[in-house]
Every structure is written in C-alpha cells, then in structure tokens.
Design a protein around this motif. Structure first.
Motif, PDB file in Angstrom:
ATOM      1  N   THR A 154       0.827  -1.201   0.000  1.00 52.72           N
ATOM      2  CA  THR A 154       0.000   0.000   0.000  1.00 52.72           C
ATOM      3  C   THR A 154       0.866   1.258   0.000  1.00 52.72           C
ATOM      4  OG1 THR A 154      -0.199   0.066   2.371  1.00 52.72           O
ATOM      5  CG2 THR A 154      -1.925  -1.133   1.207  1.00 52.72           C
ATOM      6  N   ALA A 155       2.180   1.067   0.072  1.00 52.67           N
ATOM      7  CA  ALA A 155       3.051   2.246  -0.002  1.00 52.67           C
ATOM      8  C   ALA A 155       2.886   2.894  -1.375  1.00 52.67           C
ATOM      9  CB  ALA A 155       4.497   1.813   0.192  1.00 52.67           C
ATOM     10  N   VAL A 156       3.110   4.196  -1.433  1.00 53.27           N
ATOM     11  CA  VAL A 156       2.973   4.879  -2.720  1.00 53.27           C
ATOM     12  C   VAL A 156       4.191   4.525  -3.566  1.00 53.27           C
ATOM     13  CG1 VAL A 156       2.691   7.102  -3.862  1.00 53.27           C
ATOM     14  CG2 VAL A 156       1.741   6.722  -1.596  1.00 53.27           C
ATOM     15  N   SER A 157       3.995   3.668  -4.539  1.00 53.88           N
ATOM     16  CA  SER A 157       5.151   3.149  -5.263  1.00 53.88           C
ATOM     17  C   SER A 157       4.894   3.033  -6.751  1.00 53.88           C
ATOM     18  CB  SER A 157       5.482   1.764  -4.733  1.00 53.88           C
ATOM     19  OG  SER A 157       4.339   0.954  -4.810  1.00 53.88           O
ATOM     20  N   GLY A 158       3.720   3.354  -7.179  1.00 52.80           N
ATOM     21  CA  GLY A 158       3.400   3.162  -8.596  1.00 52.80           C
ATOM     22  C   GLY A 158       2.851   1.766  -8.794  1.00 52.80           C
ATOM     23  N   PHE A 159       2.046   1.632  -9.831  1.00 52.04           N
ATOM     24  CA  PHE A 159       1.435   0.331 -10.107  1.00 52.04           C
ATOM     25  C   PHE A 159       2.175  -0.362 -11.235  1.00 52.04           C
ATOM     26  CE2 PHE A 159      -1.868   3.002  -8.281  1.00 52.04           C
ATOM     27  CZ  PHE A 159      -2.293   2.185  -7.238  1.00 52.04           C
TER      28      PHE A 159
END
Ligand SMILES: NC(=O)c1ccc[n+]([C@@H]2O[C@H](COP(=O)([O-])OP(=O)(O)OC[C@H]3O[C@@H](n4cnc5c(N)ncnc54)[C@H](OP(=O)(O)O)[C@@H]3O)[C@@H](O)[C@H]2O)c1
Length: 313
Positions: A154-159
């Motif tokens: 759920t970390a902001v890392s890109g999909f």
C-alpha cells in the motif's frame, strides 16, 4: 505432456482477497470505483470491457464506463481523462487499447494521474519499473499475499502493468523458478512485451525480446526455458519451435469469426513438448483482470491511508 497453468484458480484467490479488502473499506464508508475508457469498437477491447465489468460487480467495485465513438477527438478523450482524475468516486482508470489510429496513445495515457494509473502504463509508472523503484512488488518470491498484508504494497510506489505482472504471478504460482532461466518474449509493446522484459530481468532471468523484424524466430524460441508470446498472431508458435520441457505463457488473444478466442500458440503440438502451458482462454486473461481489481483497491487504500492513516490496519 504439459501441466496446464490455470489462471482462473490464481485469479479466484486474488479476487477473494480483493473482496475482503473492499468490505473493510466499505465499513469505513469508502466505496471503490474503477473508470473504463473506450473509444471505438475493437472486438478484443469489448471482450475485456465486458469481463472487467462482470468481475467488478462480483467484487463490489463500482465500474464507471466512458464510451466514445471511433471519431472522438484527442481533446474529447483528454477531457474525459481529466474529469476522471478529479472524480473522487474513481480510484483507477483503465484506458482500453488500442485507441483509434489518429489518437496519440502515449499522450492520453500520460494524462492519467499516476495515483490512478492502475494499469501502470504512464511514463512515470513505466519509469519507476525500469528504475527498479516498483519492482519490490515482484521480488518477494511468490509471497504477494504477505507483502500485501504487511502494508508494503500500500506504499505509494506506482502500479505495475497488470498483464506482465499477471504473467510473473502465474509462473510463480505454479512453482517455476525464474532466476537464471533464459526467458524469450515475443512482442515488444509498451503494454505487454517491454514491461514483461523489465520484470523478468528484475527476477534475474536472461531475457531475449523478439518482434516482427526478428530473423528466424524459431532460432530464439527454441532456446527458451520460459517462452512468453504476446503478438495476436494465431498459431505463430508451433511444437517444432519450442524446447522440450519449456514453460510456455500464451498472452495473445485472437477473436475468431465465430466469436471464440484463441492464443498465439498451436496448443496441440506445443502441449506435447512443454512442461507448463497456459490455455487461452483461462490463462493470463483472468489473472490480468484480478490484478486490475487488486491495483484499484490498493489505489483506494493508498488514498485513504494518506488522508486518514489510522484506519487501515
Ligand atoms: N491476456 C491478456 O490479459 C492480454 C492483455 C493485453 C494484451 N493481450 C493480447 O496480447 C497480444 C499483444 O498485445 P499488445 O498490446 O502487446 O499488441 P501490439 O501492441 O500489437 O504488439 C504486438 C507485438 O507483437 C509483435 N509481433 C506481431 N507479429 C509478429 C510476428 N509474426 N513475429 C514476431 N513478432 C510479432 C509486434 O512486433 P513489432 O513491434 O515489430 O510490430 C509487437 O511488438 C494481443 O493479442 C492482445 O490482445 C492479452
């Protein structure tokens, strides 16, 4: 004789988890929504659209369809993208490809807000994949469930792009070790072949990418321990083009005149030589859709987590 890599089994497992996460979000008053943008009447896109809408319904995700005609202008399409970017009901946007020929696809995909780019095809998402900033999602050998639970996902890392991510998940679900293998990919598109090559490289395979200009395709395919084909050319891969015991992943989708679907692989002849083989339909396709839903829920969780960090466990 090949073991069939049944994508529906893995897809059901992923969707089960997605459903549970959606119920958790609903308890906090949050609905999850997916935007689907289609311009024109491509047959494969229509099939994908229909299957995605059905999957959303079952999982409890609200699907928002935006259907434009084949003659839609770039400005009209971009306006829809911009309004979806601002729409709080929509956590992710899937643009069904191909867009009409006149439209610059990159321009459209790059306008999707990165936090809603759940198919991971914008330049920022692809760049993060190439720079190994989002590949941690495929590093933990097959243990995606615990990554998800630990909150790392759920970390902001890109999909990650759903189809190639689905290929990696399916291969590992069947216990195939990628490290050190020679993986040959046929197709170099930005949606499938290219990101798949980056993911397989991150998994430490030796990677060869073939395309229309490749001379003597069979020379390369016969060297593959893992052969992934994504061309949309029915029957391109025959039994005499694969190595004994190879793992074959058929990503191709060809909609035949009678409405049925076939892949790139000549199933009958290849099945006799390969160790693992994906069917079409029922292989990569269902996993792609499950990951699309998974990414959409992650986007909703990210959004909520950033605004109210305390409510997501
Ligand atoms: N299962 C799923 O979930 C899923 C998801 C997405 C796509 N697909 C399917 O996967 C296929 C590929 O999709 P895409 O978006 O990557 O399509 P695309 O953009 O048309 O790319 C096709 C690729 O295949 C290569 N190719 C075509 N004919 C070839 C041949 N005879 N020999 C060697 N290479 C050849 C092309 O080479 P050049 O670059 O040299 O032209 C191109 O790189 C399609 O059938 C699509 O429907 C399936």
């Amino acid at each position: 004789m090949s073991q069939i890599m049944d994508g529906r089994k893995l897809s059901d497992q992923i969707k089960e988890k997605v459903k549970k996460d959606i119920e958790d979000l609903k308890e906090h008053g949050i609905d999850v929504g997916l935007g689907l943008l289609m311009a024109g009447e491509n047959l494969a896109s229509k099939e994908y659209l229909y299957a995605t809408i059905q999957a959303c319904k079952k999982a409890g995700i609200a699907s928002h369809q935006f259907k434009l005609s084949d003659s839609a202008s770039a400005n009209e399409i971009l306006n829809v993208v911009h309004s979806i970017n601002r729409d709080e009901r929509i956590n992710g946007l899937l643009v069904l490809l191909p867009l009409p020929r006149r439209i610059n696809t990159r321009r459209v995909v790059n306008e999707i807000a990165p936090e809603k780019d759940i198919d991971g095809l914008g330049s920022l998402s692809i760049g993060r994949l190439a720079a190994d900033e989002s590949t941690f999602q495929i590093f933990k050998q097959g243990d995606y469930e615990s990554l998800y639970r630990s909150g790392t996902m759920t970390a902001v890392s890109g999909f990650l792009p759903c189809t190639p991510f689905g290929v990696i998940r399916l291969i590992e679900y069947y216990g195939v070790n990628i490290k050190g293998k020679h993986a040959v990919i046929i197709g170099k598109s930005l949606a499938v072949g290219k990101p798949l090559s980056l993911m397989l490289l991150a998994k430490e395979a030796t990677v060869t990418v073939c395309h229309r200009e490749t001379k003597d395709l069979g020379y390369f395919t016969r060297q593959a321990d893992i052969l992934c084909t994504a061309t949309g050319m029915k029957g391109l891969i025959r039994g005499d083009m694969v190595k004994e015991g190879a793992v074959i992943v058929d990503i191709g989708i060809n909609v035949l005149q009678d409405g049925s679907i076939a892949g790139d692989v000549d199933f009958e002849s290849v099945e006799k030589k390969s160790s693992f083989l994906t069917p079409v339909p029922g292989g990569v396709g269902p996993v792609t859709i499950a990951i699309l839903l998974e990414n959409t829920v992650r986007s909703a969780q990210n959004n909520q987590f950033l605004k109210h960090p305390l409510i997501i466990g």
